[in-house]
Scaffold this motif. Structure first.
Motif, PDB file in Angstrom:
ATOM      1  N   GLU A 109      40.317  44.551  35.801  1.00  0.00           N
ATOM      2  CA  GLU A 109      39.223  45.133  36.366  1.00  0.00           C
ATOM      3  C   GLU A 109      37.891  44.386  36.855  1.00  0.00           C
ATOM      4  O   GLU A 109      37.325  44.671  37.968  1.00  0.00           O
TER       5      GLU A 109
ATOM      6  N   LYS B 255      43.631  37.894  43.913  1.00  0.00           N
ATOM      7  CA  LYS B 255      44.404  39.121  43.302  1.00  0.00           C
ATOM      8  C   LYS B 255      43.575  39.548  42.178  1.00  0.00           C
ATOM      9  O   LYS B 255      42.935  38.598  41.377  1.00  0.00           O
ATOM     10  N   ARG B 256      43.825  40.867  42.126  1.00  0.00           N
ATOM     11  CA  ARG B 256      42.795  41.332  40.924  1.00  0.00           C
ATOM     12  C   ARG B 256      43.614  41.111  39.691  1.00  0.00           C
ATOM     13  O   ARG B 256      44.939  41.593  39.551  1.00  0.00           O
TER      14      ARG B 256
ATOM     15  N   ASP C 157      32.757  43.073  39.890  1.00  0.00           N
ATOM     16  CA  ASP C 157      33.322  44.408  39.964  1.00  0.00           C
ATOM     17  C   ASP C 157      33.890  44.426  41.541  1.00  0.00           C
ATOM     18  O   ASP C 157      33.589  43.514  42.408  1.00  0.00           O
ATOM     19  N   GLU C 158      34.485  45.516  41.921  1.00  0.00           N
ATOM     20  CA  GLU C 158      35.109  45.526  43.356  1.00  0.00           C
ATOM     21  C   GLU C 158      34.000  45.316  44.390  1.00  0.00           C
ATOM     22  O   GLU C 158      34.079  44.588  45.462  1.00  0.00           O
TER      23      GLU C 158
ATOM     24  N   SER D 274      38.007  40.804  36.989  1.00  0.00           N
ATOM     25  CA  SER D 274      38.451  39.517  37.159  1.00  0.00           C
ATOM     26  C   SER D 274      39.562  39.216  38.313  1.00  0.00           C
ATOM     27  O   SER D 274      40.391  39.958  38.448  1.00  0.00           O
ATOM     28  N   TRP D 275      39.218  38.155  39.024  1.00  0.00           N
ATOM     29  CA  TRP D 275      39.972  38.073  40.512  1.00  0.00           C
ATOM     30  C   TRP D 275      40.453  36.567  40.337  1.00  0.00           C
ATOM     31  O   TRP D 275      39.683  35.703  39.820  1.00  0.00           O
TER      32      TRP D 275
END
Ligand code: 5GP
Ligand code: MN
Ligand code: MN
Length: 475
Positions: free
Chosen positions: A10, A6-7, A30-31, A12-13
């Motif tokens: 911007e 889950k993001r 990042d993504e 951190s997940w």
């Protein structure tokens, strides 16, 4: 990814606890970095989150990649009073592998005409390669003194200056080392290996400060654009590896007697408050001293070379910080100060401004965080941040991180061509192993700029300067 990431912001997940996870897994990236990350990293992170006594979360840094049990670029903290564990695989086999950065007192222009001579002299003088041995041969007594004294021992032996010690984590001497826990085999492997770089990804690099991002911190670090600096990356050689191998085996064998259920045998660990846990900590701390001493001796050898080739040089220590350790630290968790055993495996300690364990001259701006890229790309110098404590127990990335395995890299590149291509770009490589160079080809690593940008954006550390390679002595 098949993992429920889950993001949460911007950069951190989060993987919420499922199955036997006691805490969430958190990845800073990042993504694009997340998309490129092997699912194995998330699997390993979730496994770490199941371990007894883990506090707050299991973390992965933006350079994370698959490792032995724990991901490389992994951080996990444990509370001894809540059944917390210490894990040999959570520290890594090259105990206290780390990076030391030196200022040279020279600008790039001052070394340019002597660059090849410098590369050749460093390559001759600093032992490098698999099983390379040095000029130091330790007997039992000397070995014990080294294991207890670290860089302080090395300085007493005439390698470097007392002032160097101020700019090493733990002042170059890790307390709580127990030479009694170091086997005969580990001692034997190390007796001729002091002051050697080793092989693979270990290196001694002369670099140019290419860009300053934060002038105020750079001034405190004594860095200006076009300065020549030196990075030394190596660890505890055969000794650390032997300790890791032995204790991993002991921890696997003892797991059931400690009532520890292992989702993966590579996660083998022991309660901190067990005999085995304490034995490992004593041995690991001795290996930290071995790595400190090793980098101190290599610094001395580097100074000797500069004195010969560029006598006007004055090599001073910016900082020396490890990225494979388990250390007892005080951290505030949910408003309460707690003593925790923080594992950092391929993650750099990154204390923020004002932290009492940073040398006085650097304390106001934060601890230097030294990040290698590859032999053909930029590397970075960052500084620890204040938010870092809450985000990752004051930890940041340790490099670009591998984007492919060594095996894949040798299929893609030939060492000789890599050396020639880098030579054409003005980067002088000296290495005893062309296979090693292929394994370490710049393309085998992630984009270090993306990694440090993510670390900064996530709040783990602040970018201070970018450096670019001029000479790389490669293991
Ligand atoms: P590790 O500690 O995991 O062995 O390596 C740390 C990092 O060092 C790697 O992730 C990589 O980005 C970086 N690195 C590897 N080889 C070199 C090199 O020759 N020069 C520089 N500057 N960095 C390197
Ligand atoms: Mn390393
Ligand atoms: Mn290493």
């Amino acid at each position: 990814s098949e993992y429920p990431l889950k993001r949460q912001s911007e950069f951190s997940w989060r993987i919420d606890p499922f199955g036997k996870m006691r805490v969430p897994g958190i990845v800073y990236a990042d993504e694009q970095l997340i998309e490129a990350m092997d699912d194995k990293v998330f699997e390993q992170l979730c496994n770490v989150a199941t371990l007894p006594g883990i506090v707050q979360a299991a973390y992965a840094m933006p350079d994370a990649h698959w490792g032995y049990g724990f991901p490389i670029g992994g951080v996990a903290a444990f509370d001894a009073d809540q059944g917390g564990v210490v894990s040999a695989g959570g520290v890594g086999f090259d105990i206290s592998c780390g990076v030391r950065a030196l200022r040279t007192g020279l600008t790039v222009d001052e070394i340019e005409s002597r660059r090849t001579a410098l590369a050749d002299a460093l390559y001759r003088h600093v032992p490098v390669g698999v099983g390379s041995t040095g000029r130091i041969h330790l007997n039992e007594k000397g070995m014990n003194a080294m294991l207890l004294g670290g860089a302080r021992w090395a300085v007493e032996q005439g390698y470097g200056e007392p002032a160097d010690l101020e700019h090493i984590e733990e002042r170059g001497c890790m307390q709580g080392a127990d030479p009694g826990e170091i086997s005969a085999r580990a001692r034997k492997r190390q007796q001729d290996e002091m002051g050697t770089l080793g092989s693979g990804n270990h290196y001694l690099e002369v670099q140019r400060v290419a860009e300053i991002y934060d002038p105020e911190i750079a001034t405190a670090f004594g860095l200006r654009e076009n300065d020549a600096v030196v990075f030394i990356h190596c660890g505890s050689r055969g000794l650390g590896h032997q300790i890791g191998t032995e204790f991993l085996k002991y921890m696997v064998l003892a797991a059931s007697s400690h009532h520890i259920e292992l989702p993966d045998r590579e996660l083998a660990c022991a309660p901190i408050n067990s005999e085995l846990g304490q034995a490992y900590l004593g041995a690991m701390r001795a290996a930290i001293n071995c790595a400190f001493a090793n980098r101190q001796i290599i610094t001395h050898l580097t100074r000797q070379v500069f004195a010969e080739v560029l006598p006007q040089a004055d090599l001073t220590l910016l900082f020396d910080v490890s990225h494979n350790t388990c250390k007892l630290e005080t951290h505030t968790v949910e408003g309460r100060k707690r003593k925790l055993y923080v594992h950092r495996k391929g993650a750099t300690r990154a204390f923020g401004p004002g932290h009492p364990d940073i040398p006085e001259t650097l304390r106001a701006v934060g601890q230097p965080v030294l990040i290698g890229g590859s032999m053909g790309t930029e590397s970075h110098i960052l500084a620890g941040s204040s938010q870092g404590e809450e985000l990752s127990f004051n930890s940041a990335c340790h490099g670009a991180g591998r984007a492919m395995s060594r095996h894949q890299a040798t299929k893609r590149w030939r060492g000789r061509s890599v050396v020639d291509e880098l030579g054409a770009r003005g980067i002088v490589i000296r290495s005893p192993s062309m296979r090693g160079v292929a394994e370490e080809a710049p393309g085998a690593y992630k984009d270090v700029r993306a990694v440090v940008d993510a670390a900064q954006s996530a709040g783990l550390a602040r970018k201070v300067a970018r450096v670019e390679p001029l000479v790389c002595i490669k293991g």
